[in-house]
Design a protein around this motif. Structure first.
Motif, PDB file in Angstrom:
ATOM      1  N   SER A 112      29.410 -34.195  12.483  1.00  0.00           N
ATOM      2  CA  SER A 112      28.717 -35.369  13.584  1.00  0.00           C
ATOM      3  C   SER A 112      28.909 -34.856  14.367  1.00  0.00           C
ATOM      4  N   PHE A 142      17.155 -32.893   7.870  1.00  0.00           N
ATOM      5  CA  PHE A 142      16.000 -32.580   8.423  1.00  0.00           C
ATOM      6  C   PHE A 142      15.963 -30.833   8.027  1.00  0.00           C
ATOM      7  N   VAL A 182      21.302 -38.633   6.972  1.00  0.00           N
ATOM      8  CA  VAL A 182      20.542 -37.354   7.810  1.00  0.00           C
ATOM      9  C   VAL A 182      20.424 -36.452   6.962  1.00  0.00           C
ATOM     10  N   THR A 240      23.370 -28.312  18.609  1.00  0.00           N
ATOM     11  CA  THR A 240      23.233 -30.063  18.098  1.00  0.00           C
ATOM     12  C   THR A 240      21.917 -30.120  18.304  1.00  0.00           C
ATOM     13  N   LYS A 241      22.112 -31.014  16.902  1.00  0.00           N
ATOM     14  CA  LYS A 241      20.458 -31.695  17.010  1.00  0.00           C
ATOM     15  C   LYS A 241      20.278 -32.741  15.949  1.00  0.00           C
ATOM     16  N   ASN A 242      19.764 -34.024  16.070  1.00  0.00           N
ATOM     17  CA  ASN A 242      19.780 -34.843  15.625  1.00  0.00           C
ATOM     18  C   ASN A 242      21.693 -35.951  15.366  1.00  0.00           C
ATOM     19  N   SER A 243      22.404 -35.455  16.453  1.00  0.00           N
ATOM     20  CA  SER A 243      23.186 -36.180  16.423  1.00  0.00           C
ATOM     21  C   SER A 243      24.623 -35.305  15.184  1.00  0.00           C
ATOM     22  N   GLU A 249      29.199 -38.320  21.894  1.00  0.00           N
ATOM     23  CA  GLU A 249      28.811 -37.521  21.369  1.00  0.00           C
ATOM     24  C   GLU A 249      29.179 -36.277  21.324  1.00  0.00           C
ATOM     25  N   PRO A 268      26.189 -40.582  12.714  1.00  0.00           N
ATOM     26  CA  PRO A 268      24.734 -40.479  11.893  1.00  0.00           C
ATOM     27  C   PRO A 268      24.600 -40.795  10.491  1.00  0.00           C
TER      28      PRO A 268
END
Ligand code: FES
Length: 147
Positions: A83, A45, A43, A65-68, A92, A40
């Motif tokens: 990551s 967020f 990033v 885990t969120k947004n990879s 992932e 990712p």
């Protein structure tokens, strides 16, 4: 029909394929879906620490885990993030383990990382050479994860 009779009725080739379906062709990678995901980037967020999705972050060693990204409340009670995508083959599968003081781990080929992203496997034994980590900051009950 007995198993032996069943296999005999299929013929030698089919019986062999049923008895040894993975011989020589399977690897751990075949058993894990995914791979080739990009690490990712860009990033940035926010997580409401009072929201249900972040509830597990209330305890030390908890992670989501969120947004990879793997977001962790480490064993010292500090938020860290890395990551979720392993730099080795893009699976992932990076997670946090509350062992050895708290490490990141990819179960696909066993890469282990310090919280700084530095590989922990012996030189030349770590498939992944780095793990991207992200900054975190808490303000007003909101956790920001960013680069
Ligand atoms: S994908 Fe190979 S160690 Fe992570």
């Amino acid at each position: 029909m007995e198993r032996k009779q069943f296999l005999r009725s299929l013929g030698a080739g089919a019986a062999f394929a049923i008895a040894f379906p993975c011989l020589g062709a399977c690897s751990q990678e075949d058993e894990v879906e995914g791979g080739n995901a990009p690490v990712p980037s860009g990033v940035d967020f926010a997580l409401d620490l009072d929201a249900p999705e972040a509830a597990v972050l209330a305890k030390k060693g908890g992670f989501i885990t969120k947004n990879s990204v793997v977001v962790v409340n480490n064993l010292e009670g500090n938020f860290v993030a890395a990551s979720q995508v392993c730099s080795h083959q893009g699976y992932e599968e990076v997670r946090f383990l509350d062992k050895e003081g708290g490490i990141f781990y990819c179960g696909v080929h066993g890469s282990r990382f310090e919280q700084s992203g530095k590989p922990m496997n012996k030189v030349d034994a770590s498939p992944a050479k780095f793990l991207k980590v992200f900054k975190t900051e808490v303000s007003g009950g909101v956790l920001r994860v960013f680069e």
